[in-house]
Design a protein around this motif. Sequence first.
Motif, PDB file in Angstrom:
ATOM      1  N   ALA B 271       0.839  -1.198   0.000  1.00 51.07           N
ATOM      2  CA  ALA B 271       0.000   0.000   0.000  1.00 51.07           C
ATOM      3  C   ALA B 271       0.873   1.246   0.000  1.00 51.07           C
ATOM      4  CB  ALA B 271      -0.915   0.000   1.216  1.00 51.07           C
ATOM      5  N   ILE B 272       0.594   2.146  -0.941  1.00 49.37           N
ATOM      6  CA  ILE B 272       1.201   3.487  -0.920  1.00 49.37           C
ATOM      7  C   ILE B 272       0.251   4.391  -0.137  1.00 49.37           C
ATOM      8  CG2 ILE B 272       1.941   5.470  -2.291  1.00 49.37           C
ATOM      9  CD1 ILE B 272       2.451   3.546  -4.632  1.00 49.37           C
ATOM     10  N   LEU B 273       0.744   4.957   0.950  1.00 50.49           N
ATOM     11  CA  LEU B 273      -0.109   5.761   1.820  1.00 50.49           C
ATOM     12  C   LEU B 273      -0.057   7.219   1.365  1.00 50.49           C
ATOM     13  CD1 LEU B 273       0.923   4.241   5.269  1.00 50.49           C
ATOM     14  CD2 LEU B 273      -0.467   3.254   3.426  1.00 50.49           C
ATOM     15  N   ILE B 274      -1.223   7.784   1.097  1.00 51.97           N
ATOM     16  CA  ILE B 274      -1.341   9.125   0.535  1.00 51.97           C
ATOM     17  C   ILE B 274      -2.094   9.989   1.538  1.00 51.97           C
ATOM     18  CG2 ILE B 274      -2.335  10.483  -1.356  1.00 51.97           C
ATOM     19  CD1 ILE B 274      -1.955   7.924  -3.106  1.00 51.97           C
ATOM     20  N   GLU B 327      -1.020   7.179   8.695  1.00 48.81           N
ATOM     21  CA  GLU B 327      -0.472   5.869   8.354  1.00 48.81           C
ATOM     22  C   GLU B 327      -1.595   4.856   8.138  1.00 48.81           C
ATOM     23  OE1 GLU B 327       2.281   6.383   7.664  1.00 48.81           O
ATOM     24  OE2 GLU B 327       3.382   7.539   9.123  1.00 48.81           O
ATOM     25  N   ALA B 328      -1.230   3.763   7.499  1.00 48.06           N
ATOM     26  CA  ALA B 328      -2.162   2.661   7.299  1.00 48.06           C
ATOM     27  C   ALA B 328      -1.342   1.402   7.115  1.00 48.06           C
ATOM     28  CB  ALA B 328      -3.050   2.902   6.078  1.00 48.06           C
ATOM     29  N   GLY B 329      -1.872   0.297   7.592  1.00 50.99           N
ATOM     30  CA  GLY B 329      -1.128  -0.953   7.457  1.00 50.99           C
ATOM     31  C   GLY B 329      -1.997  -2.153   7.767  1.00 50.99           C
ATOM     32  N   PHE B 330      -1.370  -3.301   7.662  1.00 52.90           N
ATOM     33  CA  PHE B 330      -2.083  -4.563   7.813  1.00 52.90           C
ATOM     34  C   PHE B 330      -1.889  -5.120   9.217  1.00 52.90           C
ATOM     35  CE2 PHE B 330      -0.989  -4.021   3.391  1.00 52.90           C
ATOM     36  CZ  PHE B 330      -2.159  -4.345   2.733  1.00 52.90           C
ATOM     37  N   LEU B 331      -2.950  -5.752   9.729  1.00 53.56           N
ATOM     38  CA  LEU B 331      -2.784  -6.532  10.936  1.00 53.56           C
ATOM     39  C   LEU B 331      -1.827  -7.680  10.604  1.00 53.56           C
ATOM     40  CD1 LEU B 331      -4.207  -6.099  13.696  1.00 53.56           C
ATOM     41  CD2 LEU B 331      -5.769  -7.942  13.085  1.00 53.56           C
ATOM     42  N   THR B 332      -1.117  -8.181  11.599  1.00 46.00           N
ATOM     43  CA  THR B 332      -0.095  -9.194  11.338  1.00 46.00           C
ATOM     44  C   THR B 332      -0.640 -10.382  10.549  1.00 46.00           C
ATOM     45  OG1 THR B 332       0.894  -8.581  13.460  1.00 46.00           O
ATOM     46  CG2 THR B 332       1.692 -10.601  12.439  1.00 46.00           C
ATOM     47  N   MET B 379       0.783   2.917  13.794  1.00 42.92           N
ATOM     48  CA  MET B 379       0.171   1.640  14.158  1.00 42.92           C
ATOM     49  C   MET B 379       1.260   0.649  14.536  1.00 42.92           C
ATOM     50  SD  MET B 379      -2.029  -0.749  11.575  1.00 42.92           S
ATOM     51  CE  MET B 379      -2.256  -2.491  11.910  1.00 42.92           C
ATOM     52  N   GLY B 380       0.987  -0.167  15.560  1.00 41.01           N
ATOM     53  CA  GLY B 380       1.921  -1.208  15.954  1.00 41.01           C
ATOM     54  C   GLY B 380       1.205  -2.543  16.085  1.00 41.01           C
ATOM     55  N   SER B 477      13.163 -13.129  13.140  1.00 36.98           N
ATOM     56  CA  SER B 477      12.975 -14.003  11.978  1.00 36.98           C
ATOM     57  C   SER B 477      12.157 -13.266  10.925  1.00 36.98           C
ATOM     58  CB  SER B 477      12.227 -15.278  12.385  1.00 36.98           C
ATOM     59  OG  SER B 477      10.893 -14.952  12.772  1.00 36.98           O
ATOM     60  N   TRP B 478      12.124 -13.838   9.734  1.00 38.23           N
ATOM     61  CA  TRP B 478      11.293 -13.230   8.686  1.00 38.23           C
ATOM     62  C   TRP B 478       9.813 -13.337   9.045  1.00 38.23           C
ATOM     63  CZ3 TRP B 478      12.808  -9.847   5.295  1.00 38.23           C
ATOM     64  CH2 TRP B 478      14.175  -9.793   4.971  1.00 38.23           C
ATOM     65  N   GLU B 479       9.447 -14.387   9.749  1.00 38.99           N
ATOM     66  CA  GLU B 479       8.066 -14.468  10.221  1.00 38.99           C
ATOM     67  C   GLU B 479       7.810 -13.373  11.258  1.00 38.99           C
ATOM     68  OE1 GLU B 479       5.884 -16.306   8.815  1.00 38.99           O
ATOM     69  OE2 GLU B 479       4.197 -15.923  10.160  1.00 38.99           O
ATOM     70  N   GLY B 480       8.799 -13.147  12.107  1.00 43.08           N
ATOM     71  CA  GLY B 480       8.669 -12.084  13.102  1.00 43.08           C
ATOM     72  C   GLY B 480       8.604 -10.699  12.488  1.00 43.08           C
ATOM     73  N   MET B 481       9.145 -10.548  11.279  1.00 43.21           N
ATOM     74  CA  MET B 481       9.071  -9.259  10.581  1.00 43.21           C
ATOM     75  C   MET B 481       7.631  -8.811  10.356  1.00 43.21           C
ATOM     76  SD  MET B 481      11.860  -7.603   9.625  1.00 43.21           S
ATOM     77  CE  MET B 481      11.276  -6.674   8.218  1.00 43.21           C
ATOM     78  N   LYS B 482       6.722  -9.783  10.300  1.00 39.15           N
ATOM     79  CA  LYS B 482       5.328  -9.421  10.012  1.00 39.15           C
ATOM     80  C   LYS B 482       4.706  -8.580  11.126  1.00 39.15           C
ATOM     81  CE  LYS B 482       4.380 -13.426   7.057  1.00 39.15           C
ATOM     82  NZ  LYS B 482       3.570 -14.671   6.895  1.00 39.15           N
ATOM     83  N   ALA B 483       5.291  -8.661  12.325  1.00 40.82           N
ATOM     84  CA  ALA B 483       4.801  -7.817  13.416  1.00 40.82           C
ATOM     85  C   ALA B 483       5.713  -6.617  13.625  1.00 40.82           C
ATOM     86  CB  ALA B 483       4.699  -8.632  14.701  1.00 40.82           C
ATOM     87  N   SER B 484       6.697  -6.466  12.753  1.00 37.30           N
ATOM     88  CA  SER B 484       7.610  -5.331  12.863  1.00 37.30           C
ATOM     89  C   SER B 484       7.108  -4.222  11.960  1.00 37.30           C
ATOM     90  CB  SER B 484       9.031  -5.772  12.496  1.00 37.30           C
ATOM     91  OG  SER B 484       9.955  -4.732  12.685  1.00 37.30           O
ATOM     92  N   ARG B 485       8.008  -3.311  11.641  1.00 35.84           N
ATOM     93  CA  ARG B 485       7.566  -2.126  10.916  1.00 35.84           C
ATOM     94  C   ARG B 485       7.634  -2.364   9.409  1.00 35.84           C
ATOM     95  NH1 ARG B 485       6.261   1.361  13.701  1.00 35.84           N
ATOM     96  NH2 ARG B 485       6.616   3.056  12.250  1.00 35.84           N
ATOM     97  N   SER B 486       6.868  -3.378   8.968  1.00 32.61           N
ATOM     98  CA  SER B 486       6.742  -3.716   7.551  1.00 32.61           C
ATOM     99  C   SER B 486       5.281  -3.731   7.126  1.00 32.61           C
ATOM    100  CB  SER B 486       7.349  -5.106   7.277  1.00 32.61           C
ATOM    101  OG  SER B 486       8.741  -5.076   7.418  1.00 32.61           O
ATOM    102  N   THR B 487       4.473  -4.440   7.920  1.00 30.28           N
ATOM    103  CA  THR B 487       3.039  -4.472   7.628  1.00 30.28           C
ATOM    104  C   THR B 487       2.379  -3.166   8.029  1.00 30.28           C
ATOM    105  OG1 THR B 487       2.798  -5.555   9.764  1.00 30.28           O
ATOM    106  CG2 THR B 487       2.790  -6.970   7.820  1.00 30.28           C
ATOM    107  N   SER B 488       2.983  -2.488   9.004  1.00 29.70           N
ATOM    108  CA  SER B 488       2.425  -1.215   9.459  1.00 29.70           C
ATOM    109  C   SER B 488       3.578  -0.285   9.799  1.00 29.70           C
ATOM    110  CB  SER B 488       1.551  -1.426  10.689  1.00 29.70           C
ATOM    111  OG  SER B 488       2.345  -1.885  11.764  1.00 29.70           O
TER     112      SER B 488
END
Lengths: 214, 489
Positions: B271-274, B327-332, B379-380, B477-488
Amino acid sequence: MRSAHRTGAMPHCRPQARHLHGIGLTAAVLMAVTLATLASADSSDGLFPTADQVGGQVFPTGIKQGDAFPTDFKIYDDTGQATDLAQVIKDKRTLVTFFISAAPVSISELKKIQDTAKAARDTQVIFVNADTVGVALIGGQSKAISETARTVRVIRQEEKLEHAMFVAPNDALSPTGLSNRLGLRGLPTSYLVDKNGKVERVFVGPQAWKQGDL
Amino acid sequence: MTFSRRQYLRNTLGLGAAAALGGRHAVPSAFAAVHDASKESQYKLFEKFKGNVVLIPGKYSGTVSALDLSVPETLAWYNYGLAGVDMPIPHHIAAAPSADPYKSFDFYQTMQPPGSPYVNENSPEWRTRGDFKMFKMRYDGSGTQNSIQVVSDISAETGMALGVHVSIGVGPNARRYVAFADGQKDMVLITTLDDTPKIVKAFRVDYDPVARQINISHVFPDSSTGKFDYQGRKGMKTSHEAMLGEELMPADPTAVFVDAFTWHPDMPLGAILIRRQGCCAIVNTETWEPVALLSTAKGAPDNFPLVKQSGYTWTFSVPSVLTPLHEAGFLTNGKYFLACNNVLQNNIAVYRSEDPDPKKWKKEAFVEGFGNKYLPLHMGNVPDSRWAFFTIWARKPNNGYICKVDPKTWQMVAKWDTGPDPHTCDCTVDGQYITTVYSGNQGGQSGLVVIHADSDEIVARLPSPAGQHDHVVVPESWEGMKASRSTSV
């Protein structure tokens, strides 16, 4: 208080005195654009406006062709002296161009307008900086007008501008702020105002100016 | 029961160090790269954070610090003036995963010029100070002297310099991409993760205020150089990053204030946040085509329609903007896409985001109750998606706060006044604690606060002189990245 508390009560704010040691930088920047409208509650108590208060949405229609052009907002000349806009444009067909020193495209437009206006001798051109510069690190709120006037003079010199230049403080978060009253969102925006104070044309954004536009 | 390498290290490091030191008054080596605090009285308070290294960029100190939350101490720090930047403003940050962050990890840092709000955005003297930059950085704790070093100047490598959010790909984009964004240039750049990064794709977003349309375009590097010509201030629409509320300020007519690119955890979407137009362009990360433009305001349609595609430009009709967003992002777990509407509306739009076709995503709920002083901002996430956390920002004289939202009901269930000018939220690698920073409006009180995600207790507060605008806990881990500052973000 910083402890967690459940929904139902607003978070406890710390005593206000903790925030009053000098003007906070965030507030200073927001307030810097509001010098002339400090009485506005929206600028002093941290409130944000609703859509209804600023024209219904982020990009309101604003002043349009046929409307009377308002002249009751405060402006200052490029020395920082308060000026009466009504007197500046009285009985003169005038192109009022609002610009903002933070947007390069609106600065570069000024010279283009000056060149176009050479062929329209019966039209007065004035350039109005619709903002004040940030002054948090150079003296605070009291410097807003003088620093912005200084910035305007630098622009005049660098762009080799000959028309009168002014500063119009704006409070974008106040329903009565300049940009909300006029519907200004993109700058440059120019209003061609006839001798009777009616808007003849509105030019939003940079233009491919040609003879006859003015 | 799984047992990660990080958890193994957490246990063995403490035991090993204690055995090596022996007696109660043993003095550890002055050059120990990881301090043994097990004989110190604060140890019982902080030992539970073993394995968590927090990166803290100091927006106006010009530094980035790696903090071992379990001692606590600074493991290493770096001043970007060493990289040749006059008055560096380290802004946003993202860390790649590391099974042993005490030994090594990589991270990305963006930087913006000081001609930004909070300082002096317009005065002539400030026009040449600072710079837009993106750096790939590396922490090295493998020897007796920890260090942080620049791996590459991504802006120089690609020719495009952007200064706001950075996010690393996850799910199908893990181990592949990192995204950078900037709202002064309204651009997004995707590169590979290599030490010498390769350009993958770049976007530019422009608003047409007369037609009331948004144009999203691919931009391409010069074919002769293979690089863009957008270093430094080139391509800049405005001289400062818009602060909250400046979406209503006059600006460049084409300005949209692109802020970040966030990654879907399971599908090839981002997502590009505008900010200014209150919408999010959902991009297919296999074709890099924008496939939907979500309009996140309450009362707006679920998305704005595509009007036309002409070459590499996609034009969407945006007839009305009821509110900006931040901001906007995905839940893990990827089930929901959450957008922080603010300024004119203060709420969080909840889209269900499971359908592979984002045009079918619908707003199902709104998190509300923020009034007109408090703005949903960042968002976290936590790994199991049991909560979502948000920074709720406020202008002075109000502090703002952090809140916890229950994704089952989309209600706020707790809130904390952590300090003035709160910024981002992240979580410890075990998902038990929330970390959050406050910046004191760039000159006052600032620190890092740790909150127990379930008991709601503030369990630690650490001082920081850095006025940090962001932070990140190094994922394991890369799985742990999903709760880091990538999805949100």
